[in-house]
Scaffold this motif. Structure first.
Motif, PDB file in Angstrom:
ATOM      1  N   GLY A 586       1.045  -0.887  -0.168  1.00 54.36           N
ATOM      2  CA  GLY A 586      -0.098  -0.024   0.145  1.00 54.36           C
ATOM      3  C   GLY A 586       0.600   1.331  -0.384  1.00 54.36           C
ATOM      4  N   ILE A 587      -0.256   2.307  -0.373  1.00 57.60           N
ATOM      5  CA  ILE A 587       1.006   3.773   0.053  1.00 57.60           C
ATOM      6  C   ILE A 587       1.400   3.952   0.982  1.00 57.60           C
ATOM      7  CG2 ILE A 587       0.408   5.983   0.039  1.00 57.60           C
ATOM      8  CD1 ILE A 587      -1.842   5.574  -1.907  1.00 57.60           C
ATOM      9  N   ALA A 588       1.483   3.868   2.199  1.00 59.15           N
ATOM     10  CA  ALA A 588       1.795   3.750   3.379  1.00 59.15           C
ATOM     11  C   ALA A 588       2.757   3.076   3.826  1.00 59.15           C
ATOM     12  CB  ALA A 588       0.500   3.282   4.769  1.00 59.15           C
ATOM     13  N   PRO A 607      -0.920   2.888  -8.700  1.00 56.55           N
ATOM     14  CA  PRO A 607      -0.885   1.318  -8.733  1.00 56.55           C
ATOM     15  C   PRO A 607      -0.081   1.229  -7.285  1.00 56.55           C
ATOM     16  CG  PRO A 607       1.230   2.161  -9.834  1.00 56.55           C
ATOM     17  CD  PRO A 607       0.058   3.118  -9.443  1.00 56.55           C
ATOM     18  N   ARG A 608       0.185   1.933  -6.012  1.00 55.15           N
ATOM     19  CA  ARG A 608       0.372   1.476  -4.901  1.00 55.15           C
ATOM     20  C   ARG A 608      -0.475   1.114  -4.524  1.00 55.15           C
ATOM     21  NH1 ARG A 608       4.698   6.775  -4.473  1.00 55.15           N
ATOM     22  NH2 ARG A 608       2.754   7.053  -4.884  1.00 55.15           N
ATOM     23  N   TYR A 609      -1.570   1.801  -4.198  1.00 60.32           N
ATOM     24  CA  TYR A 609      -2.813   1.748  -3.249  1.00 60.32           C
ATOM     25  C   TYR A 609      -3.740   0.273  -3.335  1.00 60.32           C
ATOM     26  CZ  TYR A 609      -6.429   3.385  -1.888  1.00 60.32           C
ATOM     27  OH  TYR A 609      -8.904   3.165  -0.397  1.00 60.32           O
ATOM     28  N   CYS A 621       0.565  10.652   2.681  1.00 55.80           N
ATOM     29  CA  CYS A 621       1.291  10.216   3.520  1.00 55.80           C
ATOM     30  C   CYS A 621       2.300  10.313   4.001  1.00 55.80           C
ATOM     31  CB  CYS A 621       1.287   8.621   3.544  1.00 55.80           C
ATOM     32  SG  CYS A 621       1.392   7.444   4.613  1.00 55.80           S
ATOM     33  N   VAL A 622       2.576  10.934   4.970  1.00 57.24           N
ATOM     34  CA  VAL A 622       4.213  11.423   5.387  1.00 57.24           C
ATOM     35  C   VAL A 622       4.902   9.751   6.906  1.00 57.24           C
ATOM     36  CG1 VAL A 622       4.066  13.527   4.885  1.00 57.24           C
ATOM     37  CG2 VAL A 622       3.682  12.375   7.013  1.00 57.24           C
ATOM     38  N   PRO A 623       6.283  10.530   6.485  1.00 55.87           N
ATOM     39  CA  PRO A 623       7.616   9.429   7.389  1.00 55.87           C
ATOM     40  C   PRO A 623       8.054   9.376   8.564  1.00 55.87           C
ATOM     41  CG  PRO A 623       8.834  10.206   5.737  1.00 55.87           C
ATOM     42  CD  PRO A 623       7.464  10.565   5.731  1.00 55.87           C
ATOM     43  N   LEU A 624       7.331   9.091   9.835  1.00 55.00           N
ATOM     44  CA  LEU A 624       7.341   9.181  11.613  1.00 55.00           C
ATOM     45  C   LEU A 624       9.257   8.759  10.987  1.00 55.00           C
ATOM     46  CD1 LEU A 624       4.686   8.429  13.572  1.00 55.00           C
ATOM     47  CD2 LEU A 624       5.613  10.696  12.053  1.00 55.00           C
ATOM     48  N   ALA A 625      10.145   9.802  11.622  1.00 55.17           N
ATOM     49  CA  ALA A 625      12.003   9.382  11.715  1.00 55.17           C
ATOM     50  C   ALA A 625      11.794  10.130  13.132  1.00 55.17           C
ATOM     51  CB  ALA A 625      12.505   9.601   9.942  1.00 55.17           C
TER      52      ALA A 625
END
Length: 661
Positions: A586-588, A607-609, A621-625
Motif C-alpha cells: 500500500g501507500i503507507a 498502483p501502490r494503493y 502520507c508522511v514518514p515518522l523518523a
C-alpha cells in the motif's frame, strides 16, 4: 410701356412674360420668345413665349440652338432681321418654315456688354423691319438685360436669405440634443431640407481599421457608416479611404465632390446600399482642422447636384461637424464621470474584502460595466504547465442568450500567440475576429464567446503576472479606445493589488492555522502519559483541523517489520479494521519502506494503493523518523479528489517530525 412692365416686378418669369407681351404688341408681331443663357452652364434655355402655338414652341425648344437663328444673335451680339425666311437665312430654317413662320427678328439681351440671351419675334407672313423698329428692339433688349440682372440679383439675395434661415434653423435643431443617436437622425432630417436626396449616409473616420493586423500595420483612415437613410442594404464593413478614390479625394482635399452621373465615372464602385445612385455629392465633416467624417448624398437622377448645392452642403456639414464634436465632448464627459463613479465604487468594493471568491466575479462585472461590453472573464496563468484557466466571469442578462463556453476552461498558451504576446509584454492587446492572421485556436475562442472583438488586460502585481482579464464585444466589431483601455487598466491594477493582498492574507491565515495546529497537536501529545494516549490525542487534534478526513498513525513493529495501527480519528470504526501492512504494501507501506512522503491526488490512478477504507479518493502520507530510522507513518485520507496540497504536505511533515521526537 415695356420699361414700365420691366420695373413692375422682380420675379423673373413675370417680368419677362409682361415685357414680351408688350413688345410684340408694340411692334405688330403675332408672337415671340425669350431665351436666356444658364448662369453656370451657358446653355440657352427658353424662359418665356407669347402668341405662338404650343407645337411651334415645343419644336423651337427641342431643336439644337447652336446653329439656330437665336444662337447666332447671342454669339454675335447684334440684331438679326429676316423679312422673308424663305428668301434669305444664314442657317437652315426649314423647321421654322414647316411650322408656318415666315419672318424673324432677334436682338441680344445684354447688360454691360455681356450677352444674357435673345429676344426673338416671329410672324406667319413676311414682315419688314424698319431701322427705328430695330433700334427700339435693341433698346428693349438692353432694358430687359438690366431687369434680368436685377431679378437674378434679387433671386440670389432671396436664396441666400432662405439658405441662411435654413442653416440657422438647422443649427437650432441640431443644438436641441447632445445624444449622438438622436443627433444623427436629426442631421439626416435637416439635410433633406438643404440638399434633397434619395439616399444619404453619415460616415465617421477612424485612424485605423477595426482590425489592423501586425502583418499589415495598416493605419489608413477607414470610414464607417453610423447613420443612413434610403440605403437599399445596410453596409457590413468599413470603407478604406485608400481603396476608395472618391472618398480619398474628399478626405485629403477637404473639399466637396460632385459626380453628375456616376455611370460615366471611370472606376466607379458604388458604396454598399447606394447601387441605384446616378448623381453623387459628398462633403467632408471638419472639426478643429481635422476631418472626422464624410457626409454622402445620392440621387436617382443624373445631374442633380451642382456647385451651388455643394456650397450649401459644405456649410451644412460645418454645422454637423460642430454638433458632432459637441456631442462627442458631452459623451466623453458623461463617460468620464461614469467611469470615475464606477472606479470609486470598485476601489471601495475591492478594499472591503479579501475573499478571492468574491473579488474575482466583482472584477469581471466591473470591467463589463465600465467598458459597456458583452462580457468579461478572469483567467489565471500556470507558469509550470504554461496554461491558462478561466476562473471567474460576468455576462449581462441581455447577452446570456448567446453561446457561452463551459466554466473552468483550460488552454495551452502555445496555441494562443496573441495572448502569449500580451502576457509577455504585460500590455493590453486587442484581438479582432476579422484578423486574417489570427491563430486558429484564438479564432475558435472568439467564436465560442460569439465575440467579434476582444481586449486582453494582463494582471500584474509586484512584477509578477497573476493572470489576465479578457473583455469581449459580440454586438459588432469594436476598437476599444485609448480612454477605455486606460479605464480597464485602472480596474485591473486595483484588482491585481487586491488579489495580491488577498493572497498574502490567505497565506498569513494558513500560517496561523498551521501554527495553531502544531500547538494543538503538541499540547494534545504532551497531555498523554502513555504512548497510545499521546498518539490518539495527536490524531484527533489533526482530524479536527482537517475536516472530512481520516487520520491514522501507524508504527513499525521492530520484531516483524509490519505497520500496525496505533491511533485513528475521523472514522474510527472503519479505520479500526485496518490490518497490519507489510513493508512496501500500500501507500503507507511504501512510505515506511522508502522514507519518502507520498501525495496522491487520485488513488485510483496509483498502483501502490490498496483499499483499507471504502470511499477514499485521495491520500497524503508522511514518514515518522527518529534520526535516520523510520518508526512509522502519519496517513491522512479524503473522499475528495485532489484534497491535499504541497502546503499540507509540508505541514504534515513538520507534525511528523514533532511526533517522532
Amino acid at each position: 410701356a415695356v420699361i414700365q412692365a420691366l420695373s413692375a416686378s422682380l420675379e423673373l418669369k413675370d417680368l419677362l412674360d409682361e415685357a414680351l407681351s408688350r413688345t410684340i404688341f408694340a411692334l405688330g408681331f403675332p408672337g415671340g420668345l425669350i431665351y436666356l443663357a444658364d448662369e453656370r452652364s451657358g446653355e440657352m434655355r427658353l424662359h418665356s413665349y407669347r402668341g405662338l402655338p404650343i407645337p411651334v414652341v415645343e419644336h423651337l425648344d427641342s431643336q439644337r440652338l447652336d446653329g439656330a437663328l437665336c444662337a447666332i444673335v447671342c454669339q454675335e451680339g447684334r440684331p438679326l432681321a429676316l423679312e422673308d425666311l424663305s428668301a434669305s437665312a444664314p442657317v437652315d430654317v426649314s423647321g421654322l418654315l414647316e411650322a408656318g413662320l415666315q419672318a424673324y427678328v432677334g436682338v441680344p439681351i445684354s447688360h454691360k456688354e455681356r450677352v444674357l440671351g435673345t429676344l426673338c419675334l416671329f410672324d406667319t407672313e413676311p414682315h419688314a423691319i424698319s431701322e427705328s423698329d430695330c433700334a427700339l428692339l435693341v433698346a428693349i433688349g438692353q432694358q430687359i438685360g438690366v431687369a434680368v440682372e436685377n431679378a437674378r440679383l434679387f433671386e440670389s439675395v432671396t436664396r441666400e436669405r432662405e439658405v441662411a434661415q435654413t442653416l440657422l434653423d438647422t443649427a437650432e435643431a441640431l443644438s436641441t440634443t447632445l445624444e449622438v443617436d438622436q443627433l444623427l437622425e436629426r442631421v439626416l432630417d435637416e439635410l433633406q431640407k438643404v440638399v434633397p436626396y434619395d439616399a444619404a449616409a453619415i460616415c465617421r473616420l477612424y485612424e485605423a481599421d477595426l482590425a489592423p493586423t501586425a502583418a499589415s500595420n495598416d493605419h489608413t483612415p477607414t470610414a464607417w457608416i453610423v447613420a443612413s437613410r434610403g440605403l437599399q442594404s445596410a453596409p457590413t464593413q468599413g470603407l478604406q479611404c485608400e481603396g476608395t478614390p472618391y472618398l480619398h479625394r474628399v478626405v485629403h482635399e477637404r473639399s466637396p465632390l460632385i459626380l453628375p452621373d456616376v455611370q460615366q465615372e471611370p472606376g466607379w464602385h458604388p458604396v454598399e446600399g447606394f447601387a441605384a445612385a446616378r448623381s453623387w455629392l459628398s462633403v467632408p465633416l471638419i472639426s478643429h482642422d481635422r476631418v472626422i467624417g464624410v457626409l454622402m448624398t445620392a440621387s436617382h437622377q443624373p445631374g442633380k447636384y451642382d456647385e451651388e448645392t455643394a456650397r450649401l452642403a459644405l456649410a451644412f456639414a460645418h454645422q454637423v461637424a460642430l454638433a458632432l464634436e459637441n456631442s462627442r465632448l458631452y459623451g466623453q464627459t458623461r463617460a468620464q464621470l461614469r467611469e470615475a463613479i464606477l472606479l470609486h465604487n470598485v476601489t471601495a468594493a475591492l478594499s472591503s474584502t479579501l475573499d478571492m471568491d468574491q473579488l474575482l466575479p466583482y472584477v469581471a462585472r466591473s470591467l463589463c460595466e465600465i467598458l459597456n461590453s458583452s462580457g468579461a472573464e478572469i483567467c489565471n496563468v500556470d507558469q509550470e504547465t504554461n496554461t491558462i484557466t478561466a476562473i471567474a466571469d460576468y455576462i449581462p442578462e441581455e447577452a446570456r442568450r448567446k453561446p457561452r463556453p463551459a466554466s473552468r476552461r483550460t488552454y495551452r498558451l502555445a496555441d494562443l500567440p496573441a495572448t502569449t504576446e500580451a502576457l509577455a509584454r504585460r500590455r493590453p492587446k486587442q484581438i479582432q475576429a476579422g484578423d486574417p492572421t489570427l491563430a486558429p485556436r484564438e479564432r475558435a475562442r472568439l467564436k465560442a464567446y460569439a465575440a467579434q472583438s476582444m481586449l486582453l488586460l494582463p494582471l500584474v502585481a509586484h512584477d509578477r503576472v497573476l493572470g489576465f482579464a479578457q473583455v469581449w464585444e459580440s454586438r459588432s466589431p469594436r476598437r476599444f479606445t485609448s480612454g477605455e483601455i486606460s479605464a480597464g487598466q485602472t480596474v485591473i491594477h486595483q484588482a491585481a493589488i487586491a488579489l495580491e493582498n488577498a493572497r498574502l492574507f490567505e497565506e498569513a491565515q494558513r500560517r496561523v492555522r498551521e501554527l495553531q495546529l502544531l500547538h494543538d497537536v503538541g499540547l494534545a501529545a504532551a497531555s498523554g502519559v502513555r504512548l497510545e494516549e499521546t498518539m490518539q490525542a495527536a490524531a484527533e487534534a489533526l482530524a479536527s483541523a482537517l475536516p472530512d478526513t481520516w487520520v491514522t498513525l501507524m508504527l513499525l513493529d521492530p520484531e516483524t517489520g509490519e505497520l500496525r495501527l496505533e491511533a485513528n480519528a475521523g472514522n474510527p470504526s472503519e479505520a479500526a479494521r485496518i490490518p497490519p501492512l507489510q513493508p512496501g504494501q500500500g501507500i503507507a507501506g511504501w512510505v515506511a519502506q522508502h522514507g519518502e512522503p507520498a501525495l496522491v491526488p487520485d488513488v485510483s490512478l496509483d498502483p501502490r494503493y490498496i483499499e483499507t477504507i471504502p470511499g477514499v479518493r485521495s491520500e497524503l502520507c508522511v514518514p515518522l523518523a527518529a534520526g535516520p530510522r523510520i518508526t512509522g507513518v502519519l496517513d491522512v485520507k479524503s473522499r475528495r479528489l485532489n484534497a491535499f496540497s504541497e502546503d499540507d504536505l509540508r505541514l504534515l511533515s513538520t507534525l511528523a517530525n514533532n511526533l517522532a521526537v
